[in-house]
Design a protein around this motif. Structure first.
Motif, PDB file in Angstrom:
ATOM      1  N   HIS A 138      -9.723   4.752 -12.006  1.00  0.00           N
ATOM      2  CA  HIS A 138     -10.678   5.071 -10.942  1.00  0.00           C
ATOM      3  C   HIS A 138     -10.295   6.397 -10.302  1.00  0.00           C
ATOM      4  N   HIS A 139     -11.272   7.226 -10.085  1.00  0.00           N
ATOM      5  CA  HIS A 139     -11.047   8.509  -9.421  1.00  0.00           C
ATOM      6  C   HIS A 139     -11.369   8.330  -7.944  1.00  0.00           C
ATOM      7  N   THR A 140     -10.357   8.104  -7.158  1.00  0.00           N
ATOM      8  CA  THR A 140     -10.549   7.875  -5.731  1.00  0.00           C
ATOM      9  C   THR A 140     -10.823   9.203  -5.026  1.00  0.00           C
ATOM     10  N   THR A 141     -11.726   9.140  -4.049  1.00  0.00           N
ATOM     11  CA  THR A 141     -12.048  10.318  -3.254  1.00  0.00           C
ATOM     12  C   THR A 141     -11.902   9.974  -1.778  1.00  0.00           C
ATOM     13  N   CYS A 142     -11.454  10.932  -1.003  1.00  0.00           N
ATOM     14  CA  CYS A 142     -11.263  10.720   0.431  1.00  0.00           C
ATOM     15  C   CYS A 142     -12.623  10.668   1.138  1.00  0.00           C
ATOM     16  N   LYS A 143     -12.611  10.315   2.406  1.00  0.00           N
ATOM     17  CA  LYS A 143     -13.854  10.183   3.175  1.00  0.00           C
ATOM     18  C   LYS A 143     -14.632  11.498   3.228  1.00  0.00           C
ATOM     19  N   GLN A 144     -13.922  12.621   3.265  1.00  0.00           N
ATOM     20  CA  GLN A 144     -14.601  13.923   3.331  1.00  0.00           C
ATOM     21  C   GLN A 144     -15.270  14.293   2.010  1.00  0.00           C
TER      22      GLN A 144
ATOM     23  N   LEU B  19       0.838  -1.197   0.000  1.00  0.00           N
ATOM     24  CA  LEU B  19       0.000   0.000   0.000  1.00  0.00           C
ATOM     25  C   LEU B  19       0.873   1.246   0.000  1.00  0.00           C
ATOM     26  N   PRO B  20       0.518   2.233  -0.804  1.00  0.00           N
ATOM     27  CA  PRO B  20       1.257   3.495  -0.746  1.00  0.00           C
ATOM     28  C   PRO B  20       0.922   4.241   0.542  1.00  0.00           C
ATOM     29  N   SER B  21       1.765   5.140   0.949  1.00  0.00           N
ATOM     30  CA  SER B  21       1.508   5.897   2.183  1.00  0.00           C
ATOM     31  C   SER B  21       0.530   7.051   1.939  1.00  0.00           C
ATOM     32  N   VAL B  22       0.445   7.539   0.694  1.00  0.00           N
ATOM     33  CA  VAL B  22      -0.483   8.620   0.350  1.00  0.00           C
ATOM     34  C   VAL B  22      -1.203   8.270  -0.946  1.00  0.00           C
ATOM     35  N   LEU B  23      -2.404   8.812  -1.100  1.00  0.00           N
ATOM     36  CA  LEU B  23      -3.185   8.667  -2.329  1.00  0.00           C
ATOM     37  C   LEU B  23      -3.679  10.042  -2.751  1.00  0.00           C
ATOM     38  N   PHE B  24      -3.939  10.191  -4.037  1.00  0.00           N
ATOM     39  CA  PHE B  24      -4.452  11.448  -4.564  1.00  0.00           C
ATOM     40  C   PHE B  24      -5.973  11.427  -4.524  1.00  0.00           C
ATOM     41  N   CYS B  25      -6.583  12.453  -3.953  1.00  0.00           N
ATOM     42  CA  CYS B  25      -8.038  12.595  -3.903  1.00  0.00           C
ATOM     43  C   CYS B  25      -8.468  13.491  -5.065  1.00  0.00           C
TER      44      CYS B  25
ATOM     45  N   GLU C  79      -3.026  15.276  -2.237  1.00  0.00           N
ATOM     46  CA  GLU C  79      -2.530  13.986  -1.778  1.00  0.00           C
ATOM     47  C   GLU C  79      -2.771  13.908  -0.281  1.00  0.00           C
ATOM     48  N   LYS C  80      -3.367  12.793   0.136  1.00  0.00           N
ATOM     49  CA  LYS C  80      -3.716  12.628   1.543  1.00  0.00           C
ATOM     50  C   LYS C  80      -3.196  11.283   2.034  1.00  0.00           C
ATOM     51  N   PRO C  81      -3.007  11.157   3.362  1.00  0.00           N
ATOM     52  CA  PRO C  81      -2.560   9.871   3.908  1.00  0.00           C
ATOM     53  C   PRO C  81      -3.599   8.776   3.669  1.00  0.00           C
ATOM     54  N   ILE C  82      -3.141   7.538   3.611  1.00  0.00           N
ATOM     55  CA  ILE C  82      -3.985   6.399   3.281  1.00  0.00           C
ATOM     56  C   ILE C  82      -5.166   6.239   4.229  1.00  0.00           C
ATOM     57  N   HIS C  83      -5.018   6.631   5.491  1.00  0.00           N
ATOM     58  CA  HIS C  83      -6.110   6.487   6.457  1.00  0.00           C
ATOM     59  C   HIS C  83      -7.265   7.446   6.193  1.00  0.00           C
ATOM     60  N   SER C  84      -7.104   8.397   5.276  1.00  0.00           N
ATOM     61  CA  SER C  84      -8.175   9.331   4.917  1.00  0.00           C
ATOM     62  C   SER C  84      -9.147   8.731   3.910  1.00  0.00           C
TER      63      SER C  84
END
Length: 139
Positions: free
Chosen positions: A63-69, A19-25, A31-36
């Motif tokens: 896929h366009h990943t989006t953070c929880k927010q 798993l990467p440590s950050v992902l792009f929202c 770029e946010k941490p994976i736990h977001s």
């Protein structure tokens, strides 16, 4: 030999990518941490990085990943188009929840059904009021 030793070849054939440590929202474009990110969004992001079932190890769809927010939340209420009251989902039939713009609550649907049954006329033996003969009358 003790079982606490680890071998350098341990998990050497593992097909799972790290798993990467950050992902792009794509919602907030940061770029946010994976736990977001939710587990579903992380899985989508990982299929962009590596998918062992896809040709050449990658999926063709990005896929366009989006953070929880930035991920939209589930609707918990609807507005009835008849009585215009906003009520929780359990006040609507499942079929009505599919089209939120035309949703009618259970209470309004029952009222409409009751009105429809009251409007129906009683069945007459014939439309012109004449008597229909039966085989017993003929014999």
């Amino acid at each position: 030999m003790s079982s606490s030793k680890t071998h350098s070849a341990q998990n050497a054939n593992s097909q799972e990518p790290k798993l990467p440590s950050v992902l792009f929202c794509y919602g907030c474009e940061k770029e946010k941490p994976i736990h977001s990110f939710s587990k579903t969004q992380i899985t989508k992001a990982m299929s962009n990085i590596h998918n062992r079932y896809a040709p050449k190890g990658r999926t063709t769809k990005r896929h366009h990943t989006t953070c929880k927010q930035c991920t939209p939340q589930q609707n918990t209420s609807l507005t009835c188009m008849v009585c215009t009251k906003t009520m929780p989902l359990d006040k609507f039939a499942k079929a009505q929840r599919k089209n939120a713009e035309k949703a009618r609550c259970i209470e309004c649907m029952k009222k409409q059904q009751d009105e429809d049954t009251d409007d129906s006329e009683d069945y007459d033996e014939s439309e012109d009021g004449s008597y229909n003969e039966t085989w017993d009358d003929i014999l």
